[in-house]
Motif scaffolding. Structure first.
Motif, PDB file in Angstrom:
ATOM      1  N   ARG A 109       0.828  -1.211   0.000  1.00 21.06           N
ATOM      2  CA  ARG A 109       0.000   0.000   0.000  1.00 21.06           C
ATOM      3  C   ARG A 109       0.861   1.259   0.000  1.00 21.06           C
ATOM      4  N   MET A 110       1.934   1.268   0.808  1.00 22.84           N
ATOM      5  CA  MET A 110       2.797   2.443   0.890  1.00 22.84           C
ATOM      6  C   MET A 110       3.512   2.721  -0.430  1.00 22.84           C
ATOM      7  N   ILE A 111       3.866   1.662  -1.138  1.00 25.64           N
ATOM      8  CA  ILE A 111       4.610   1.836  -2.390  1.00 25.64           C
ATOM      9  C   ILE A 111       3.686   2.054  -3.579  1.00 25.64           C
ATOM     10  N   THR A 112       2.587   1.288  -3.654  1.00 21.45           N
ATOM     11  CA  THR A 112       1.761   1.316  -4.868  1.00 21.45           C
ATOM     12  C   THR A 112       0.376   1.911  -4.676  1.00 21.45           C
ATOM     13  N   GLY A 113       0.032   2.293  -3.457  1.00 23.51           N
ATOM     14  CA  GLY A 113      -1.265   2.912  -3.224  1.00 23.51           C
ATOM     15  C   GLY A 113      -2.305   1.942  -2.689  1.00 23.51           C
ATOM     16  N   GLU A 114      -3.483   2.471  -2.484  1.00 20.91           N
ATOM     17  CA  GLU A 114      -4.588   1.677  -1.938  1.00 20.91           C
ATOM     18  C   GLU A 114      -4.930   0.519  -2.876  1.00 20.91           C
ATOM     19  N   PRO A 115      -5.300  -0.627  -2.315  1.00 14.18           N
ATOM     20  CA  PRO A 115      -5.586  -1.810  -3.137  1.00 14.18           C
ATOM     21  C   PRO A 115      -6.984  -1.795  -3.761  1.00 14.18           C
ATOM     22  N   THR A 116      -7.218  -0.841  -4.633  1.00 16.11           N
ATOM     23  CA  THR A 116      -8.480  -0.771  -5.370  1.00 16.11           C
ATOM     24  C   THR A 116      -8.501  -1.876  -6.420  1.00 16.11           C
ATOM     25  N   GLU A 117      -9.639  -2.075  -7.054  1.00 20.80           N
ATOM     26  CA  GLU A 117      -9.709  -3.074  -8.137  1.00 20.80           C
ATOM     27  C   GLU A 117      -8.732  -2.729  -9.257  1.00 20.80           C
ATOM     28  N   GLU A 118      -8.631  -1.459  -9.563  1.00 20.79           N
ATOM     29  CA  GLU A 118      -7.696  -1.020 -10.603  1.00 20.79           C
ATOM     30  C   GLU A 118      -6.254  -1.321 -10.199  1.00 20.79           C
ATOM     31  N   GLU A 119      -5.926  -1.062  -8.936  1.00 24.85           N
ATOM     32  CA  GLU A 119      -4.569  -1.338  -8.464  1.00 24.85           C
ATOM     33  C   GLU A 119      -4.292  -2.835  -8.442  1.00 24.85           C
ATOM     34  N   HIS A 120      -5.266  -3.641  -8.050  1.00 18.95           N
ATOM     35  CA  HIS A 120      -5.067  -5.099  -8.070  1.00 18.95           C
ATOM     36  C   HIS A 120      -4.798  -5.582  -9.491  1.00 18.95           C
ATOM     37  N   ALA A 121      -5.514  -5.033 -10.451  1.00 24.57           N
ATOM     38  CA  ALA A 121      -5.280  -5.417 -11.849  1.00 24.57           C
ATOM     39  C   ALA A 121      -3.863  -5.045 -12.267  1.00 24.57           C
ATOM     40  N   ARG A 122      -3.393  -3.884 -11.828  1.00 28.57           N
ATOM     41  CA  ARG A 122      -2.046  -3.437 -12.162  1.00 28.57           C
ATOM     42  C   ARG A 122      -0.996  -4.336 -11.494  1.00 28.57           C
ATOM     43  N   ARG A 123      -1.236  -4.688 -10.231  1.00 26.45           N
ATOM     44  CA  ARG A 123      -0.315  -5.581  -9.516  1.00 26.45           C
ATOM     45  C   ARG A 123      -0.247  -6.941 -10.194  1.00 26.45           C
ATOM     46  N   ARG A 124      -1.412  -7.477 -10.523  1.00 24.33           N
ATOM     47  CA  ARG A 124      -1.455  -8.792 -11.161  1.00 24.33           C
ATOM     48  C   ARG A 124      -0.712  -8.768 -12.490  1.00 24.33           C
ATOM     49  N   ALA A 125      -0.922  -7.726 -13.285  1.00 28.12           N
ATOM     50  CA  ALA A 125      -0.237  -7.607 -14.572  1.00 28.12           C
ATOM     51  C   ALA A 125       1.273  -7.546 -14.371  1.00 28.12           C
ATOM     52  N   SER A 126       1.717  -6.864 -13.321  1.00 30.99           N
ATOM     53  CA  SER A 126       3.150  -6.800 -13.033  1.00 30.99           C
ATOM     54  C   SER A 126       3.702  -8.158 -12.633  1.00 30.99           C
ATOM     55  N   VAL A 127       2.948  -8.894 -11.830  1.00 26.36           N
ATOM     56  CA  VAL A 127       3.371 -10.244 -11.427  1.00 26.36           C
ATOM     57  C   VAL A 127       3.522 -11.137 -12.651  1.00 26.36           C
ATOM     58  N   VAL A 128       2.523 -11.114 -13.520  1.00 23.83           N
ATOM     59  CA  VAL A 128       2.551 -11.947 -14.731  1.00 23.83           C
ATOM     60  C   VAL A 128       3.748 -11.580 -15.599  1.00 23.83           C
ATOM     61  N   GLU A 129       3.943 -10.297 -15.836  1.00 22.56           N
ATOM     62  CA  GLU A 129       5.042  -9.859 -16.694  1.00 22.56           C
ATOM     63  C   GLU A 129       6.400 -10.162 -16.058  1.00 22.56           C
ATOM     64  N   ALA A 130       6.531  -9.944 -14.759  1.00 20.50           N
ATOM     65  CA  ALA A 130       7.808 -10.226 -14.074  1.00 20.50           C
ATOM     66  C   ALA A 130       8.127 -11.711 -14.115  1.00 20.50           C
ATOM     67  N   ALA A 131       7.115 -12.558 -13.935  1.00 22.31           N
ATOM     68  CA  ALA A 131       7.340 -14.010 -13.991  1.00 22.31           C
ATOM     69  C   ALA A 131       7.785 -14.408 -15.399  1.00 22.31           C
ATOM     70  N   ARG A 132       7.143 -13.847 -16.391  1.00 21.14           N
ATOM     71  CA  ARG A 132       7.535 -14.151 -17.779  1.00 21.14           C
ATOM     72  C   ARG A 132       8.966 -13.729 -18.059  1.00 21.14           C
ATOM     73  N   ARG A 133       9.338 -12.553 -17.592  1.00 32.94           N
ATOM     74  CA  ARG A 133      10.700 -12.069 -17.829  1.00 32.94           C
ATOM     75  C   ARG A 133      11.735 -12.909 -17.088  1.00 32.94           C
ATOM     76  N   LEU A 134      11.412 -13.277 -15.850  1.00 32.52           N
ATOM     77  CA  LEU A 134      12.325 -14.124 -15.092  1.00 32.52           C
ATOM     78  C   LEU A 134      12.582 -15.456 -15.791  1.00 32.52           C
ATOM     79  N   ALA A 135      11.513 -16.009 -16.349  1.00 32.66           N
ATOM     80  CA  ALA A 135      11.584 -17.343 -16.938  1.00 32.66           C
ATOM     81  C   ALA A 135      11.952 -17.354 -18.414  1.00 32.66           C
ATOM     82  N   ARG A 136      11.991 -16.169 -19.041  1.00 35.34           N
ATOM     83  CA  ARG A 136      12.216 -16.090 -20.483  1.00 35.34           C
ATOM     84  C   ARG A 136      13.561 -16.681 -20.869  1.00 35.34           C
ATOM     85  N   VAL A 137      13.524 -17.444 -21.929  1.00 31.02           N
ATOM     86  CA  VAL A 137      14.760 -18.017 -22.485  1.00 31.02           C
ATOM     87  C   VAL A 137      15.499 -16.904 -23.218  1.00 31.02           C
ATOM     88  N   PRO A 138      16.794 -16.670 -22.854  1.00 35.58           N
ATOM     89  CA  PRO A 138      17.530 -15.571 -23.501  1.00 35.58           C
ATOM     90  C   PRO A 138      17.771 -15.817 -24.987  1.00 35.58           C
TER      91      PRO A 138
END
Length: 195
Positions: free
Chosen positions: A166-195
């Motif tokens: 909450r302190m870093i990304t703001g209140e956990p509104t539905e919009e913020e949850h969608a943004r967090r989830r999208a970041s998780v998905v993208e970060a996982a993909r980048r971590l696992a991406r074959v170079p």
């Protein structure tokens, strides 16, 4: 009239999840759990023994629920970002599991209850990552066990420390949850991406 043993046990475990998530195994009492469940404390002792045994049972059940709700067979077939998003969703809907795991880490020194079976629970996910690595869909630059831990951390840390999120990304509104989830998905993909 027959006693509803299964129903009583279920009520006790549901009450215990709430009490343990809120106060930890050392911060609550069997009496409070029993009161919350609407049963006498002797029932709790008869069915589950003491608090440590009940805590282990509750955590085992919660881990079984997440395994059923967010299954994975192989990241050779399933996309790891989608999996991370599903894990994020689960923890968002059931933040108690993360709280129980944090309490477990604080209360138990060394081996935790059911550690051997839990190793299998987590090991299954590491095997799924290793299969993705063997198939060439996941990077080999991070060992499968470490990548598994990192993906689970990405997805679950939001509910493990909601105040920091909450302190870093703001209140956990539905919009913020969608943004967090999208970041998780993208970060996982980048971590696992074959170079």
């Amino acid at each position: 009239m027959a006693w509803d043993t299964e129903g009583t046990q279920r009520k006790i475990k549901e009450a215990a999840v709430g009490e343990f998530a809120r106060s930890g195994p050392d911060g609550t009492t069997i009496e409070r759990i029993a009161k919350s469940a609407g049963v006498n404390k002797e029932r709790v002792y008869n069915y589950f023994g003491g608090k440590r045994s009940l805590f282990a049972t509750v955590l085992r059940d919660e881990l079984a629920k997440v395994a059923r709700a967010v299954p994975v067979e192989s990241f050779a077939e399933e996309e790891i970002g989608d999996y991370a998003g599903r894990v994020y969703d689960y923890h968002r809907e059931r933040p108690e599991l993360n709280r129980l795991l944090r309490w477990e880490g604080l209360v138990f020194d060394g081996e935790v209850p059911d550690e051997e079976s839990r190793r299998e629970h987590y090991g299954h996910r590491a095997v799924a990552v290793a299969e993705g690595q063997e198939n060439g869909t996941i990077t080999r630059s991070i060992d499968a066990d470490h990548l598994t831990f990192l993906i689970l951390s990405l997805a679950g840390w939001w509910t493990a420390v909601p105040q920091v999120a909450r302190m870093i990304t703001g209140e956990p509104t539905e919009e913020e949850h969608a943004r967090r989830r999208a970041s998780v998905v993208e970060a996982a993909r980048r971590l696992a991406r074959v170079p």
